[in-house]
Design a protein around this motif. Structure first.
Motif, mmCIF file in Angstrom:
data_model
loop_
_atom_site.group_PDB
_atom_site.id
_atom_site.type_symbol
_atom_site.label_atom_id
_atom_site.label_comp_id
_atom_site.label_asym_id
_atom_site.label_seq_id
_atom_site.Cartn_x
_atom_site.Cartn_y
_atom_site.Cartn_z
ATOM 1 N N ALA A 71 1.068 -1.089 0.052
ATOM 2 C CA ALA A 71 -0.129 -0.029 0.121
ATOM 3 C C ALA A 71 1.174 1.388 -0.157
ATOM 4 C CB ALA A 71 -1.154 0.051 1.388
ATOM 5 N N LEU A 72 1.990 1.121 0.748
ATOM 6 C CA LEU A 72 2.842 2.223 0.777
ATOM 7 C C LEU A 72 3.478 2.629 -0.678
ATOM 8 C CD1 LEU A 72 4.395 4.410 2.320
ATOM 9 C CD2 LEU A 72 6.155 2.758 2.615
ATOM 10 N N ALA A 73 3.790 1.564 -1.351
ATOM 11 C CA ALA A 73 4.320 1.894 -2.735
ATOM 12 C C ALA A 73 3.286 2.387 -3.504
ATOM 13 C CB ALA A 73 4.796 0.556 -3.399
ATOM 14 N N ALA A 74 1.987 1.890 -3.608
ATOM 15 C CA ALA A 74 1.050 2.515 -4.410
ATOM 16 C C ALA A 74 0.930 4.112 -4.234
ATOM 17 C CB ALA A 74 -0.196 1.759 -4.273
ATOM 18 N N GLN A 75 0.800 4.217 -2.831
ATOM 19 C CA GLN A 75 0.583 5.537 -2.063
ATOM 20 C C GLN A 75 1.719 6.542 -2.781
ATOM 21 O OE1 GLN A 75 0.035 5.861 1.963
ATOM 22 N NE2 GLN A 75 -0.419 8.280 2.004
#
Length: 464
Positions: free
Chosen positions: A159-163
């Motif tokens: 999720a951090l990579a997408a954000q």
């Protein structure tokens, strides 16, 4: 093996990935607090005095040592697979649409054009209207792509990579271009599947084309045919004349040559008004996306980077020791014997041992240095200096009564990258806690020592 220091060439190798790593590190620190970055800042300070370059170097060091770099690569691969799956489904949908609009043999030209170009024209106009201010910046296809990427890439930091990626696109004002890339790519794939299907079916089967209407006059179809046939005519596709259009309104079958003209007119209309606009829009989105991403820059005023200015661009420089400190009350640092060639000494280091655990034992062999205890950031900074050059063999003694956390994993990873032969000795602890330490050591590919005597035998030094 020691990690290679970062250089300006490393930063230029993949600019997008470097900015993506920096944004991911910034968001992680904003959500979960500052990371242990003393070694990262030291590596960044070796670069020329440029704040942006040092911020990127610090983030690259933290991403590599914290495995965030691998997570971003995994998310990137998953996003590409999601996009490929989405485009493949669009191609299959185009094939099915082409087969459906032709039907069993009787082709209503109005319904065929509506089936092939109606939804395409509507979504294309919606994309153009999306450039107006105040309209949402996402589409169904973009949300489907993100959802599919989330299903393909799971695990920590997904999720951090997408954000971080979406935040990076937003700062570069290129999210609309990315949406266009997804949407126009899907429609291009759909038409690339539909046009060959039309040609194959029209070549293998006999179709009859006609116009059907209850309210409209024949002149309306003549005008539609001329308007839609203008652009295909520039590409070399023939257009039926007025008499052929009028004849298509009747119930009498047309000549084979007229049917062939109508089939080519239909294919030309799909190519000219469907495939070519999508290809052109796709090329524009790709070029604009590359240009805007090439202009990415670090904004030092953003939260998380503002606090790094003083640390990465210090306004004062230490001039060293003014005069020796008084001899009274000085705590003696652990004695470290001078290193032999290529860091040939051995050393032991205690990490956050409880005060009830006696360490170091009395009478260490002469060839083994005691680096003391590591309980704080100041201790880590002192030990980094003692590990330059690194010892050939290092024993890290840990308190197995404590559960290993992220700080322990990061420190263990730093020591593993610095020292050629690192082993860990766990003292005390319940079976569950010992198992947690063993799992961490297995993930880090670090060997475990059974006892101090067994480690001394491993390094070839007889126990005292």
């Amino acid at each position: 093996m020691r990690s290679r220091p970062l250089s300006t060439a490393d930063l230029a190798a993949s600019p997008l990935l470097q900015y993506w790593q920096a944004e991911a590190v910034r968001l992680r620190e904003a959500h979960w607090g500052p990371l242990e970055d003393r070694a990262a800042c030291q590596a960044a300070l070796r670069l020329p005095a440029d704040l942006q370059g040092r911020i990127l170097a610090r983030a690259a060091w933290l991403a590599e040592h914290g495995e965030l770099h691998d997570r971003l690569i995994q998310w990137s691969v998953g996003a590409r697979w999601a996009l490929a799956i989405l485009w493949l489904c669009a191609c299959l949908a185009g094939i099915g649409t082409a087969a459906a609009v032709l039907g069993p043999g009787q082709v209503n030209l109005a319904l065929a054009l509506l089936g092939m170009l109606g939804l395409h024209a509507l979504t294309f106009l919606i994309w153009l209207a999306g450039w107006l201010p105040g309209l949402p910046d996402s589409t169904a296809l973009s949300r489907l792509w993100l959802w599919l990427t989330q299903r393909l890439v799971r695990g920590p930091d997904a999720a951090l990579a997408a954000q971080a990626f979406l935040s990076l696109l937003g700062r570069a004002r290129s999210w609309k271009m990315a949406i266009g890339l997804i949407s126009h790519g899907a429609w291009t794939a759909a038409f690339l599947g539909a046009v060959p299907t039309l040609l194959l079916l029209l070549s293998a089967r006999r179709y009859t084309f006609h116009w059907e209407t209850t309210l409209l006059s024949p002149d309306a179809f003549v005008s539609v045919t001329q308007a839609l046939g203008w652009l295909p005519g520039l590409l070399g596709f023939p257009a039926p004349d007025d008499a052929q259009v009028a004849a298509s309104l009747g119930v009498q079958p047309l000549a084979a040559g007229v049917q062939a003209d109508w089939s080519l007119w239909l294919v030309g209309s799909v190519i000219a008004w469907g495939l070519l606009p999508r290809l052109l829009a796709l090329a524009v989105c790709i070029l604009c996306l590359r240009r805007r991403l090439a202009g990415l820059a670090v904004d030092p005023g953003l939260p998380g980077w503002l606090d790094l200015r003083e640390r990465l661009m210090p306004t004062h420089v230490s001039l060293g020791i003014d005069r020796p400190a008084p001899a009274e009350g000085r705590a003696a640092d652990p004695a470290v014997p001078p290193p032999t060639a290529h860091g040939g000494r051995s050393a032991v280091l205690a990490y956050e041992l409880g005060p009830d655990l006696a360490w170091p034992p009395d009478g260490l062999p002469p060839g083994v240095a005691d680096l003391g205890r590591c309980n704080s950031r100041a201790d880590r900074a002192r030990i980094r200096g003692l590990l330059n050059p690194p010892p050939a063999h290092l024993l890290l003694v840990c308190d197995a009564r404590l559960t290993p956390d992220r700080a322990a994993a990061a420190w263990l990873d730093e020591l593993r990258r610095s020292c050629p032969d690192l082993r860990v000795l766990c003292l005390g602890g319940s079976p569950q806690r010992v198992q947690a330490w063993q799992d961490l050591l297995s993930q880090q590919a670090v060997a475990q020592a059974v006892s101090l005597d067994s480690w001394l035998e491993h390094i070839g030094t007889p126990p005292p």
